[in-house]
Design a protein around this motif. Sequence first.
Motif, PDB file in Angstrom:
ATOM      1  N   UNK A   1       0.736  -1.320   0.140  1.00 55.25           N
ATOM      2  CA  UNK A   1      -0.142   0.046  -0.033  1.00 55.25           C
ATOM      3  C   UNK A   1       0.794   1.359  -0.215  1.00 55.25           C
ATOM      4  N   UNK A   2       1.892   1.317   0.751  1.00 56.71           N
ATOM      5  CA  UNK A   2       2.772   2.542   0.817  1.00 56.71           C
ATOM      6  C   UNK A   2       3.522   2.471  -0.558  1.00 56.71           C
ATOM      7  N   UNK A   3       3.811   1.456  -1.049  1.00 61.53           N
ATOM      8  CA  UNK A   3       4.638   1.652  -2.469  1.00 61.53           C
ATOM      9  C   UNK A   3       3.497   2.269  -3.579  1.00 61.53           C
ATOM     10  N   UNK A   4       2.657   1.787  -3.343  1.00 64.14           N
ATOM     11  CA  UNK A   4       1.450   2.564  -4.389  1.00 64.14           C
ATOM     12  C   UNK A   4       1.276   3.948  -4.122  1.00 64.14           C
ATOM     13  N   UNK A   5       1.205   4.202  -2.828  1.00 60.17           N
ATOM     14  CA  UNK A   5       1.097   5.643  -2.412  1.00 60.17           C
ATOM     15  C   UNK A   5       2.310   6.310  -2.664  1.00 60.17           C
TER      16      UNK A   5
ATOM     17  N   UNK B   1       5.875   9.549   2.281  1.00 58.16           N
ATOM     18  CA  UNK B   1       6.626   8.705   1.312  1.00 58.16           C
ATOM     19  C   UNK B   1       7.686   7.901   1.887  1.00 58.16           C
ATOM     20  N   UNK B   2       7.880   6.769   1.599  1.00 54.38           N
ATOM     21  CA  UNK B   2       9.375   5.959   1.914  1.00 54.38           C
ATOM     22  C   UNK B   2      10.207   5.722   0.725  1.00 54.38           C
ATOM     23  N   UNK B   3      11.246   5.789   0.974  1.00 53.16           N
ATOM     24  CA  UNK B   3      12.437   5.467  -0.071  1.00 53.16           C
ATOM     25  C   UNK B   3      13.461   5.178   0.298  1.00 53.16           C
ATOM     26  N   UNK B   4      14.098   3.939  -0.578  1.00 59.13           N
ATOM     27  CA  UNK B   4      15.372   3.583  -0.018  1.00 59.13           C
ATOM     28  C   UNK B   4      16.411   3.876  -1.117  1.00 59.13           C
ATOM     29  N   UNK B   5      17.599   4.463  -0.789  1.00 53.32           N
ATOM     30  CA  UNK B   5      18.517   4.374  -1.844  1.00 53.32           C
ATOM     31  C   UNK B   5      19.895   3.495  -1.644  1.00 53.32           C
TER      32      UNK B   5
END
Length: 166
Positions: free
Chosen positions: A58-62, A148-152
Amino acid sequence: MTETKRRARLFPGVIFALLGLNFLIVGATIFAAASRSSSFAVERDYDRKALHWEETARQQRRNRELGWKVAIDSTDGGVIAVSLTDAAGRPLEAATVDVEAFHHASAGTRLNVRLSSTAPGRYAGAGLVGAPGLWEFRLVVKRGPDVMTHSITQTVAVMAKAGVVP
């Protein structure tokens, strides 16, 4: 004493010796796994995350809906700096940015930093990324009700300012 009797007495001793060796190897393995080496790490709460994978989906869609873009601008001199833009490419302002960073070679040691706004769409905070190599940066960006969550994952070069000498 005959050769047959001697072998019959030796056989149980060999079995017990092999069992004892097995116990030593298993004990050493358990000790090594339980030691607090920073190069050995297990993903925190992996079991909870697996049970609630729908939340991650759900978070990835958001994240895709928001369309925000994140870039690590710098990790020099003990400061982590990132830039954020919205879906239209404008600087993302008035956001709260939290970063969890770790070097892949010592994933058990985590660095948690809250970044502050330094310019429109730019955020920075004290966080000594002192070892060169492959690092992972996990960001949580909040602005109002939006999250928003993001991984780099990126390679960090040697930084003389941070006290690391090539």
